[in-house]
Motif scaffolding. Structure first.
Motif, short mmCIF file in Angstrom:
data_model
loop_
_atom_site.label_atom_id
_atom_site.label_comp_id
_atom_site.label_asym_id
_atom_site.label_seq_id
_atom_site.Cartn_x
_atom_site.Cartn_y
_atom_site.Cartn_z
N THR A 114 0.83 -1.21 0.00
CA THR A 114 0.00 0.00 0.00
C THR A 114 0.86 1.25 0.00
O THR A 114 0.52 2.23 -0.65
CB THR A 114 -0.91 0.05 1.25
N ASP A 115 1.97 1.22 0.73
CA ASP A 115 2.87 2.38 0.79
C ASP A 115 3.51 2.69 -0.57
O ASP A 115 3.97 3.80 -0.79
CB ASP A 115 3.96 2.18 1.83
N LEU A 116 3.55 1.71 -1.46
CA LEU A 116 4.16 1.95 -2.77
C LEU A 116 3.45 3.07 -3.53
O LEU A 116 4.05 3.75 -4.35
CB LEU A 116 4.16 0.67 -3.61
N ALA A 117 2.17 3.29 -3.22
CA ALA A 117 1.41 4.34 -3.90
C ALA A 117 1.88 5.73 -3.50
O ALA A 117 1.71 6.69 -4.26
CB ALA A 117 -0.08 4.18 -3.61
N THR A 177 11.93 -7.64 8.44
CA THR A 177 11.14 -6.69 7.64
C THR A 177 11.16 -7.12 6.17
O THR A 177 12.21 -7.48 5.63
CB THR A 177 11.73 -5.27 7.77
N LEU A 178 9.99 -7.08 5.53
CA LEU A 178 9.90 -7.32 4.10
C LEU A 178 9.93 -5.97 3.38
O LEU A 178 9.31 -5.01 3.84
CB LEU A 178 8.60 -8.05 3.74
N VAL A 179 10.65 -5.91 2.28
CA VAL A 179 10.74 -4.69 1.47
C VAL A 179 10.26 -5.06 0.06
O VAL A 179 10.78 -5.99 -0.55
CB VAL A 179 12.17 -4.14 1.43
N PHE A 180 9.23 -4.35 -0.40
CA PHE A 180 8.64 -4.59 -1.71
C PHE A 180 9.21 -3.58 -2.71
O PHE A 180 9.29 -2.40 -2.41
CB PHE A 180 7.11 -4.45 -1.63
N VAL A 181 9.59 -4.08 -3.88
CA VAL A 181 10.25 -3.25 -4.88
C VAL A 181 9.41 -3.25 -6.16
O VAL A 181 8.86 -4.28 -6.55
CB VAL A 181 11.67 -3.78 -5.19
#
Length: 154
Positions: A73-76, A116-120
């Motif tokens: 969600t933060d990617l937006a 922590t997972l980090v989405f790219v």
């Protein structure tokens, strides 16, 4: 610009993470079934992307940015950052085939705690599409989405 007839969007061909300034011994994926996250330290890393396109060499793409966040969600809301271009490396892409990695993202993961997972996400345009393509995007299948997840290791 409308894409020319039959012109396909750029596709991801691989993603590798390295200690800063290095291009050997990529960080491994975590153990487990299926595609696991890339296990990275809470430190700066170089994240390299390989792309494929039917007409345009990836180094000639007209839009080259990325985002990263700890939730999808933060990617937006996080800013797009420019890829570092001008260098390339050969490495193992998706499907265990050799690929040329041309887009480098420099991520400082020092502030993240273990687990922590980090989405790219990558945003590229071959100059033939109306807008940059988001790779992966919300419609991407789970197996491909999983390739673009990092996990901070202790």
């Amino acid at each position: 610009t409308m894409p020319s007839l039959g012109n396909l969007q750029p596709q991801a061909a691989g993603i590798l993470a390295f200690a800063p300034g290095t291009s050997t011994n990529p960080y491994p994926r975590a153990d487990g079934d299926g595609v696991q996250p890339i296990a990275v330290p809470a430190a700066p890393i170089d994240l390299w992307f390989a792309f494929a396109d039917d007409n345009t060499a990836p180094e000639d793409f007209t839009h080259n940015t990325y985002k990263f966040a700890t939730t999808t969600t933060d990617l937006a809301t996080v800013p797009e950052l420019p890829f570092t271009m001008g260098q390339s490396l050969q490495g193992m892409g998706f499907g265990n085939s050799s690929a040329t990695f041309t887009h480098k993202a420099i991520l400082d993961l020092s502030a993240y705690s273990a687990g922590t997972l980090v989405f790219v996400r990558a945003y590229v345009n071959d100059g033939e599409q109306a807008m940059p393509v988001e790779i992966p995007n919300d419609a991407t299948g789970t197996a491909m989405l999983d390739h673009f997840i990092l996990r901070i290791e202790p």
